[in-house]
Design a protein around this motif. Structure first.
Motif, PDB file in Angstrom:
ATOM      1  N   ASP A  53       0.833  -1.200   0.000  1.00  0.00           N
ATOM      2  CA  ASP A  53       0.000   0.000   0.000  1.00  0.00           C
ATOM      3  C   ASP A  53       0.872   1.256   0.000  1.00  0.00           C
ATOM      4  OD1 ASP A  53       0.861   0.526   2.592  1.00  0.00           O
ATOM      5  OD2 ASP A  53      -1.096   0.184   3.530  1.00  0.00           O
ATOM      6  N   ALA A  54       0.228   2.405   0.042  1.00  0.00           N
ATOM      7  CA  ALA A  54       0.942   3.678  -0.077  1.00  0.00           C
ATOM      8  C   ALA A  54       1.907   3.913   1.079  1.00  0.00           C
ATOM      9  CB  ALA A  54      -0.068   4.824  -0.152  1.00  0.00           C
ATOM     10  N   LEU A  60       2.716  -4.477   3.526  1.00  0.00           N
ATOM     11  CA  LEU A  60       2.465  -5.610   2.644  1.00  0.00           C
ATOM     12  C   LEU A  60       1.136  -6.247   3.043  1.00  0.00           C
ATOM     13  CD1 LEU A  60       3.502  -7.422   0.372  1.00  0.00           C
ATOM     14  CD2 LEU A  60       4.870  -8.648   2.068  1.00  0.00           C
ATOM     15  N   LEU A  61       0.152  -6.145   2.158  1.00  0.00           N
ATOM     16  CA  LEU A  61      -1.221  -6.545   2.464  1.00  0.00           C
ATOM     17  C   LEU A  61      -1.712  -7.571   1.454  1.00  0.00           C
ATOM     18  CD1 LEU A  61      -2.703  -2.983   3.113  1.00  0.00           C
ATOM     19  CD2 LEU A  61      -1.691  -4.544   4.801  1.00  0.00           C
ATOM     20  N   TRP A  62      -2.863  -8.159   1.740  1.00  0.00           N
ATOM     21  CA  TRP A  62      -3.507  -9.057   0.787  1.00  0.00           C
ATOM     22  C   TRP A  62      -4.213  -8.261  -0.291  1.00  0.00           C
ATOM     23  CZ3 TRP A  62      -1.938 -13.797   0.949  1.00  0.00           C
ATOM     24  CH2 TRP A  62      -1.537 -14.359   2.155  1.00  0.00           C
ATOM     25  N   ALA A  63      -3.948  -8.598  -1.542  1.00  0.00           N
ATOM     26  CA  ALA A  63      -4.734  -8.065  -2.648  1.00  0.00           C
ATOM     27  C   ALA A  63      -5.937  -8.968  -2.904  1.00  0.00           C
ATOM     28  CB  ALA A  63      -3.887  -7.954  -3.912  1.00  0.00           C
ATOM     29  N   ALA A  81      -9.381  -9.938   7.211  1.00  0.00           N
ATOM     30  CA  ALA A  81      -8.765  -9.216   6.094  1.00  0.00           C
ATOM     31  C   ALA A  81      -9.781  -9.077   4.969  1.00  0.00           C
ATOM     32  CB  ALA A  81      -7.533  -9.964   5.597  1.00  0.00           C
ATOM     33  N   GLU A  82      -9.599  -8.053   4.150  1.00  0.00           N
ATOM     34  CA  GLU A  82     -10.477  -7.880   2.992  1.00  0.00           C
ATOM     35  C   GLU A  82     -10.326  -9.061   2.045  1.00  0.00           C
ATOM     36  OE1 GLU A  82      -9.786  -4.209   1.044  1.00  0.00           O
ATOM     37  OE2 GLU A  82     -10.118  -2.978   2.822  1.00  0.00           O
ATOM     38  N   ARG A  83     -11.428  -9.487   1.432  1.00  0.00           N
ATOM     39  CA  ARG A  83     -11.390 -10.669   0.577  1.00  0.00           C
ATOM     40  C   ARG A  83     -10.727 -10.385  -0.766  1.00  0.00           C
ATOM     41  NH1 ARG A  83     -12.619 -14.963   2.390  1.00  0.00           N
ATOM     42  NH2 ARG A  83     -12.155 -15.898   0.368  1.00  0.00           N
ATOM     43  N   HIS A  84     -10.888  -9.207  -1.323  1.00  0.00           N
ATOM     44  CA  HIS A  84     -10.260  -8.928  -2.614  1.00  0.00           C
ATOM     45  C   HIS A  84     -10.236  -7.421  -2.845  1.00  0.00           C
ATOM     46  CE1 HIS A  84     -14.109  -7.846  -4.494  1.00  0.00           C
ATOM     47  NE2 HIS A  84     -14.614  -8.841  -3.797  1.00  0.00           N
ATOM     48  N   ARG A  85      -9.483  -7.013  -3.801  1.00  0.00           N
ATOM     49  CA  ARG A  85      -9.467  -5.610  -4.209  1.00  0.00           C
ATOM     50  C   ARG A  85     -10.190  -5.507  -5.552  1.00  0.00           C
ATOM     51  NH1 ARG A  85      -3.414  -4.069  -6.188  1.00  0.00           N
ATOM     52  NH2 ARG A  85      -4.332  -2.016  -5.914  1.00  0.00           N
ATOM     53  N   PRO A  86     -10.559  -4.301  -5.981  1.00  0.00           N
ATOM     54  CA  PRO A  86     -11.372  -4.157  -7.198  1.00  0.00           C
ATOM     55  C   PRO A  86     -10.716  -4.698  -8.465  1.00  0.00           C
ATOM     56  CG  PRO A  86     -11.413  -2.152  -5.895  1.00  0.00           C
ATOM     57  CD  PRO A  86     -10.391  -3.041  -5.268  1.00  0.00           C
ATOM     58  N   ARG A  87      -9.384  -4.662  -8.550  1.00  0.00           N
ATOM     59  CA  ARG A  87      -8.734  -5.125  -9.773  1.00  0.00           C
ATOM     60  C   ARG A  87      -7.571  -6.045  -9.417  1.00  0.00           C
ATOM     61  NH1 ARG A  87      -4.032  -2.283 -10.362  1.00  0.00           N
ATOM     62  NH2 ARG A  87      -3.822  -0.365  -9.132  1.00  0.00           N
ATOM     63  N   HIS A 142      10.748  -4.487  -6.545  1.00  0.00           N
ATOM     64  CA  HIS A 142      11.874  -3.556  -6.440  1.00  0.00           C
ATOM     65  C   HIS A 142      11.608  -2.435  -5.429  1.00  0.00           C
ATOM     66  CE1 HIS A 142      14.416  -5.023  -9.814  1.00  0.00           C
ATOM     67  NE2 HIS A 142      13.273  -5.521 -10.224  1.00  0.00           N
ATOM     68  N   TYR A 143      10.539  -2.548  -4.662  1.00  0.00           N
ATOM     69  CA  TYR A 143      10.156  -1.472  -3.741  1.00  0.00           C
ATOM     70  C   TYR A 143      11.269  -1.160  -2.740  1.00  0.00           C
ATOM     71  CZ  TYR A 143       7.685   0.935   0.025  1.00  0.00           C
ATOM     72  OH  TYR A 143       7.308   1.834   0.995  1.00  0.00           O
ATOM     73  N   VAL A 144      11.789  -2.166  -2.077  1.00  0.00           N
ATOM     74  CA  VAL A 144      12.799  -1.949  -1.041  1.00  0.00           C
ATOM     75  C   VAL A 144      14.102  -1.433  -1.657  1.00  0.00           C
ATOM     76  CG1 VAL A 144      14.271  -3.139   0.642  1.00  0.00           C
ATOM     77  CG2 VAL A 144      11.799  -3.572   0.588  1.00  0.00           C
TER      78      VAL A 144
END
Length: 416
Positions: free
Chosen positions: A369-370, A374-377, A388-394, A406-408
């Protein structure tokens, strides 16, 4: 029984020092011995490491022996192929009560490695039926569970015969190294610890790999400690933190800052041991000198850090809630922990994002996330309703996945 590896770590932690340990393995005996001695002499509280080669890891002992005979380079120490006489000579004058040595191997079938390390006079190793099968092997998970059951029982039997307390570290908190949400890493670490206990081990360590958010990592290690207190009675345990295992910073300053943050995480959360990485990680296998430099940097960072006052409760975080739910849901599937793990993966109650092993359902996905957490998509069939949320819109696409990988690296190289 002798205190062994776990006793050394516990005593060192009680004296206020973090044990730091390299990932180190060389095919040549003289180089491996030089690496162990350099680790022992480093200006830090250290433990030694013998990491086996990739042929030995997958049980291809013929290729390991052929490489030794031809003088070909190996990417680790061929413990089984060198044999007991060579292995004992390697360790003579190196391993002692103040410098234990752990064998690291990556094998879904560890029995031959365990036999060799016991024959060499060693008693500490690591891995697990899930954590050394799904990322590293294509054999069925059911076979890995059976292999690891036999391996655990071998360690215990030989330890009792020889008056030693064998130590086994779960790699469950490091599965795939990155992009597995911390709740599941914590759950897998606890579940493999329970598997070890069920097969007789009484001295274990629980792993957690540094992820993308410092605050979330603190929550995760505290959750791991809380769940160990709840579920792992009757064993001596400690926590080992791994410096970030994904794409590593390319700049020396970025790599040093990331390792420093790993040491600070360990100290803040009361972890007793840290597996380090070096500034060379993004380019090649590190030298002995680079390993020693990383050990000493981590040691200095740990001494400079101060334990943070824990939050009012380590059991009220999102990480704890997810981990506890996954542990309990798995244990409800069968009274035998190994069979419970098999059913959990078959049902998707445990599901490693982006892991391609045939016994992994592969429906769960993660995202960053912003704030860097590190979360569940998409939780797939994970039993996390109401947690936890079951899913994200996309769905997560390839570009977003590459960006997350490559975030870290970007964060720490950019700061440097």
């Amino acid at each position: 029984m002798a205190a062994g590896f776990g006793g050394y770590v516990t005593a060192t932690a009680a004296a206020g020092e973090l044990v730091v340990q390299p990932r180190m393995g060389f095919g040549d005996v003289a180089t491996m011995r030089a690496g162990l001695l350099a680790t022992k002499r480093a200006r830090a509280a250290t433990a030694g490491t013998i990491t086996v080669d990739s042929y030995t890891r997958v049980g291809d002992l013929a290729s390991a022996a052929a490489a030794l005979a031809s003088g070909a380079a190996l990417n680790g120490y061929p413990l089984v192929s060198h044999g007991v006489v060579v292995n004992r000579a390697l360790l003579h004058g190196v391993r002692d009560d103040g410098f234990p040595v752990q064998v690291r191997h990556g094998s879904a079938d560890p029995v031959k490695v365990f036999e060799a390390l016991l024959d060499a006079g060693l008693d500490a190793t690591e891995g697990g039926p899930v954590s050394y099968c799904l990322p590293y092997s294509r054999i069925p998970l059911s076979q890995a569970v059976d292999h690891w059951a036999r391996g655990c029982e071998l360690l215990v039997a030989r330890g009792q015969e020889e008056g030693r307390e064998p130590h086994l570290e779960t790699f469950g908190g490091c599965v795939l190294g990155q992009l597995c949400p911390p709740g599941q890493l914590v759950a897998l670490s606890v579940l493999e610890g329970l598997f070890f206990r069920a097969h007789g081990l009484r001295d274990i360590s629980l792993s957690y790999a540094q992820q993308t958010s410092p605050q979330q990592d603190v929550e995760a290690v505290l959750a791991l400690r809380a769940l160990a207190e709840e579920f792992l009675s009757g064993v001596r345990w400690h926590v080992v933190v791994y410096a970030y295992m994904g794409v590593y910073p390319e700049t020396p300053r970025g790599a040093a800052a990331l390792l420093t943050s790993a040491a600070e995480l360990a100290v803040r959360t009361g972890a007793e041991r840290l597996i380090v990485k070096t500034e060379a990680e993004s380019r090649r296998i590190p030298t002995i000198a680079e390993n020693v430099a990383a050990l000493e940097l981590a040691g200095r960072a740990a001494r400079a850090a101060r334990p943070a006052a824990p939050p009012p409760s380590s059991t009220d975080s999102q990480v704890y809630a997810e981990a506890r739910r996954l542990v309990e849901a798995t244990l409800e599937l069968h009274e035998d922990v190994g069979r419970a793990l098999l059913r959990a993966f078959k049902l998707g109650y445990l599901d490693i994002p982006y892991c391609l092993h045939p016994d992994n359902r592969g429906a769960a996905r993660s995202r960053i996330d912003a704030d860097g957490r590190l979360l569940w998509a998409d939780v797939g069939a994970l039993p996390l309703d109401g947690v936890a949320e079951r899913h994200r819109p996309r769905p997560v696409g390839s570009a977003e996945l590459l960006h997350a990988l490559h975030y870290v690296q970007r964060k720490f190289d950019g700061a440097a």
